[in-house]
Design a protein around this motif. Structure first.
Motif, PDB file in Angstrom:
ATOM      1  N   LEU A 125       0.803  -1.221   0.000  1.00 37.66           N
ATOM      2  CA  LEU A 125       0.000   0.000   0.000  1.00 37.66           C
ATOM      3  C   LEU A 125       0.837   1.273   0.000  1.00 37.66           C
ATOM      4  CD1 LEU A 125      -2.859  -0.940   2.506  1.00 37.66           C
ATOM      5  CD2 LEU A 125      -2.711  -1.349   0.043  1.00 37.66           C
ATOM      6  N   GLY A 126       2.151   1.139   0.196  1.00 39.05           N
ATOM      7  CA  GLY A 126       2.993   2.328   0.238  1.00 39.05           C
ATOM      8  C   GLY A 126       2.808   3.158   1.491  1.00 39.05           C
ATOM      9  N   MET A 127       2.273   2.555   2.553  1.00 35.44           N
ATOM     10  CA  MET A 127       1.985   3.291   3.783  1.00 35.44           C
ATOM     11  C   MET A 127       3.271   3.612   4.549  1.00 35.44           C
ATOM     12  SD  MET A 127      -0.799   2.294   6.722  1.00 35.44           S
ATOM     13  CE  MET A 127      -2.092   2.237   5.468  1.00 35.44           C
ATOM     14  N   THR A 128       3.373   4.834   5.036  1.00 41.11           N
ATOM     15  CA  THR A 128       4.477   5.228   5.902  1.00 41.11           C
ATOM     16  C   THR A 128       4.160   4.738   7.311  1.00 41.11           C
ATOM     17  OG1 THR A 128       4.784   7.215   4.562  1.00 41.11           O
ATOM     18  CG2 THR A 128       5.901   7.152   6.700  1.00 41.11           C
ATOM     19  N   ILE A 129       5.151   4.152   7.969  1.00 44.42           N
ATOM     20  CA  ILE A 129       4.924   3.547   9.283  1.00 44.42           C
ATOM     21  C   ILE A 129       5.986   4.045  10.255  1.00 44.42           C
ATOM     22  CG2 ILE A 129       4.858   1.362  10.566  1.00 44.42           C
ATOM     23  CD1 ILE A 129       3.913   0.027   7.958  1.00 44.42           C
ATOM     24  N   GLN A 130       5.544   4.369  11.449  1.00 55.34           N
ATOM     25  CA  GLN A 130       6.465   4.748  12.522  1.00 55.34           C
ATOM     26  C   GLN A 130       6.130   3.931  13.766  1.00 55.34           C
ATOM     27  OE1 GLN A 130       6.368   8.644  14.731  1.00 55.34           O
ATOM     28  NE2 GLN A 130       8.305   8.953  13.651  1.00 55.34           N
ATOM     29  N   VAL A 131       7.152   3.362  14.390  1.00 61.65           N
ATOM     30  CA  VAL A 131       6.961   2.444  15.507  1.00 61.65           C
ATOM     31  C   VAL A 131       7.854   2.864  16.673  1.00 61.65           C
ATOM     32  CG1 VAL A 131       7.111   0.035  16.257  1.00 61.65           C
ATOM     33  CG2 VAL A 131       6.525   0.556  13.885  1.00 61.65           C
ATOM     34  N   VAL A 132       7.267   3.050  17.845  1.00 65.42           N
ATOM     35  CA  VAL A 132       8.074   3.167  19.061  1.00 65.42           C
ATOM     36  C   VAL A 132       8.504   1.757  19.448  1.00 65.42           C
ATOM     37  CG1 VAL A 132       8.071   3.735  21.520  1.00 65.42           C
ATOM     38  CG2 VAL A 132       6.958   5.264  19.888  1.00 65.42           C
ATOM     39  N   ALA A 133       9.804   1.559  19.609  1.00 63.81           N
ATOM     40  CA  ALA A 133      10.306   0.204  19.836  1.00 63.81           C
ATOM     41  C   ALA A 133      11.386   0.203  20.905  1.00 63.81           C
ATOM     42  CB  ALA A 133      10.867  -0.380  18.545  1.00 63.81           C
ATOM     43  N   HIS A 134      11.358  -0.841  21.710  1.00 58.78           N
ATOM     44  CA  HIS A 134      12.408  -1.038  22.705  1.00 58.78           C
ATOM     45  C   HIS A 134      13.466  -1.995  22.172  1.00 58.78           C
ATOM     46  CE1 HIS A 134      14.188  -1.087  26.694  1.00 58.78           C
ATOM     47  NE2 HIS A 134      14.235  -2.398  26.628  1.00 58.78           N
ATOM     48  N   ASP A 135      13.011  -3.040  21.487  1.00 60.73           N
ATOM     49  CA  ASP A 135      13.907  -4.042  20.918  1.00 60.73           C
ATOM     50  C   ASP A 135      13.792  -3.984  19.397  1.00 60.73           C
ATOM     51  OD1 ASP A 135      15.387  -6.230  20.195  1.00 60.73           O
ATOM     52  OD2 ASP A 135      14.274  -7.679  21.392  1.00 60.73           O
ATOM     53  N   LEU A 136      14.911  -3.796  18.725  1.00 60.69           N
ATOM     54  CA  LEU A 136      14.913  -3.655  17.275  1.00 60.69           C
ATOM     55  C   LEU A 136      14.857  -4.972  16.518  1.00 60.69           C
ATOM     56  CD1 LEU A 136      17.631  -0.892  16.704  1.00 60.69           C
ATOM     57  CD2 LEU A 136      15.183  -0.688  16.279  1.00 60.69           C
ATOM     58  N   ASN A 137      15.255  -6.068  17.136  1.00 65.88           N
ATOM     59  CA  ASN A 137      15.546  -7.281  16.381  1.00 65.88           C
ATOM     60  C   ASN A 137      14.406  -7.766  15.497  1.00 65.88           C
ATOM     61  OD1 ASN A 137      18.281  -7.953  16.910  1.00 65.88           O
ATOM     62  ND2 ASN A 137      17.724  -8.456  19.000  1.00 65.88           N
ATOM     63  N   MET A 138      13.195  -7.868  16.048  1.00 64.52           N
ATOM     64  CA  MET A 138      12.091  -8.400  15.252  1.00 64.52           C
ATOM     65  C   MET A 138      11.719  -7.462  14.105  1.00 64.52           C
ATOM     66  SD  MET A 138      10.157 -11.060  14.901  1.00 64.52           S
ATOM     67  CE  MET A 138      10.199 -11.947  16.469  1.00 64.52           C
ATOM     68  N   LEU A 139      11.971  -6.160  14.288  1.00 65.30           N
ATOM     69  CA  LEU A 139      11.593  -5.176  13.282  1.00 65.30           C
ATOM     70  C   LEU A 139      12.664  -4.945  12.225  1.00 65.30           C
ATOM     71  CD1 LEU A 139      10.051  -2.577  15.737  1.00 65.30           C
ATOM     72  CD2 LEU A 139       8.766  -3.784  13.973  1.00 65.30           C
ATOM     73  N   LEU A 140      13.878  -5.398  12.468  1.00 64.83           N
ATOM     74  CA  LEU A 140      14.989  -5.099  11.567  1.00 64.83           C
ATOM     75  C   LEU A 140      14.709  -5.409  10.098  1.00 64.83           C
ATOM     76  CD1 LEU A 140      18.288  -6.023  13.465  1.00 64.83           C
ATOM     77  CD2 LEU A 140      17.458  -3.769  12.791  1.00 64.83           C
ATOM     78  N   PRO A 141      14.030  -6.511   9.772  1.00 65.82           N
ATOM     79  CA  PRO A 141      13.822  -6.807   8.348  1.00 65.82           C
ATOM     80  C   PRO A 141      13.029  -5.758   7.587  1.00 65.82           C
ATOM     81  CG  PRO A 141      13.434  -8.763   9.675  1.00 65.82           C
ATOM     82  CD  PRO A 141      13.541  -7.612  10.626  1.00 65.82           C
TER      83      PRO A 141
END
Length: 299
Positions: A195-211
Motif C-alpha cells: 500500500l505504500g503506507m508510511t509507518i512509525q513504531v516506538v520500539a524497545h527491541d529492534l531485532n524483530m523489526l529489523l527486516p
C-alpha cells in the motif's frame, strides 16, 4: 485498503529545532530532521528518554517548548484525520466486551459508536480492514476472548479502517509471544510494501523489526537524531545509546540482529554465527510474506 503514492506530497515528518519539556524539565531538544514518506521508522532509546512523548508531540497531543513539527505537510495535530494510531496498551483504551468488528468500526465512528446507526458501507470497510489484518474470522468474537496478538491485529485494523497515509504504533510488539510478534511485523511489511503506507513504531527491541526498518529516530543524550538503518546499526552508536556494550551481528545468511556484547571477563556460553543463523532461520513454506530491505531478509 487504498494504495498510496509515497513519492507525492513531500516528506512525511519534519522536525525543526523541536523541543519538549514536562514539569519544567527538558525531555529532548534540538530535533532537526526529516522522515521521508514510504519509510518504516523506529523511535528507539532507553526507558525515560521520551520515545512515546515524541509520538504524542507528532500527534499534537503534547505542546512543544520550542521549534516546530510538521506531519503530512501540516503542523502537528492538524493532519490526525490522515493518521492511524495504535496506543501502547490497546486493551486498556477500549471496552473488552466489544467484538472485533465493533472495535474496528470505532476507527470510523469514534465516540458516535452506539448512538448513530452504522451503515452497511462502514461495516464493509471495517471487515475489509479486519481481513487485511488477518483477523476477519474473529469479527464476531469479543476482545476479551482474543489473544494478545489477535487484539493487536484488531487495533491495527481499527487504525487502518479510515485509509490513513501514516500509521503510528507505540510498542506494538510488547507482551506478545514470538509468533504473534512475527505476524504483526509481516502485517506491517504488507502495509508498507503493498500500500505504500508510511509507518512509525516506538520500539524497545529492534531485532524483530529489523527486516522492515528503513531508518530510526534515536534519542541520545537528550537530542533526537534520524538516520538510515545502515548508519544506526553501528555497535559503537548502539552501545552509547543503550549504555551497555552492544554488538551488531550478521549471519552467513545475511540476517542481522542486535545483541548485548560480552566482555573478555564474562563467563557465558556464546553461540557461533552458524548456530545463531539456525536459531533465526524459518521455513519459507510457513510464510505468507517475503521481502528484503537493505540486505535483511523478511522470512
Amino acid at each position: 485498503m487504498t494504495n498510496l503514492d509515497a513519492t507525492q506530497g513531500g516528506p512525511c515528518i519534519v522536525f525543526r529545532d523541536a523541543a519538549v519539556a514536562r514539569g519544567g524539565r527538558t525531555i529532548w531538544q534540538h530535533g532537526d530532521f526529516t522522515i521521508p514518506r514510504g519509510s518504516v521508522t523506529a523511535i528507539v532509546g532507553t526507558n525515560g528518554t521520551g520515545k512515546t512523548t515524541m509520538m504524542k508531540a507528532e500527534l499534537g497531543l503534547i505542546p512543544l517548548a520550542h521549534g516546530s513539527i510538521d506531519v503530512l505537510g501540516e503542523p502537528a495535530g492538524r493532519a490526525n484525520r490522515r493518521i492511524g494510531y495504535v496506543p501502547q496498551i490497546y486493551a486498556s483504551d477500549v471496552d473488552s466486551s466489544l467484538t472485533a468488528l465493533q472495535s474496528a468500526l470505532l476507527g470510523l465512528t469514534g465516540t458516535r459508536f452506539g448512538i448513530h446507526p452504522v451503515t452497511r458501507a462502514q461495516k464493509a470497510k471495517a471487515m475489509q480492514a479486519l481481513e487485511f489484518a488477518g483477523i476477519a474470522d474473529k469479527a464476531r468474537h469479543r476482545l476479551s476472548d482474543l489473544s494478545g496478538g489477535q487484539r493487536q491485529r484488531v487495533a491495527i485494523a481499527q487504525a487502518l479502517v479510515a485509509d490513513p497515509e501514516l500509521l503510528m504504533l507505540d510498542e506494538p510488539l510488547a507482551n506478545l509471544d514470538l509468533a504473534s510478534q512475527r505476524a504483526v511485523v509481516q502485517l506491517l511489511a504488507r502495509l508498507n510494501r503493498d500500500l505504500g503506507m508510511t509507518i512509525q513504531v516506538v520500539a524497545h527491541d529492534l531485532n524483530m523489526l529489523l527486516p522492515i526498518l528503513t531508518g530510526a529516530v534515536y534519542l541520545l543524550d537528550g537530542h533526537p537524531h534520524y538516520a538510515a538503518m545502515d548508519r544506526v546499526l553501528d555497535s559503537d552508536l548502539l552501545t552509547h545509546l543503550y549504555g551497555t556494550r552492544v554488538q551488531v551481528v550478521t549471519t552467513p545468511q545475511g540476517d542481522m540482529f542486535v545483541t548485548p556484547g560480552l566482555g573478555d571477563d564474562d563467563a557465558a556460553d556464546v553461540h557461533t554465527a552458524d548456530e545463531i543463523a539456525g536459531l533465526h532461520r524459518h521455513d519459507a513454506a510457513d510464510d505468507t510474506t517475503h521481502g528484503t530491505t537493505h540486505g535483511r531478509t523478511l522470512r
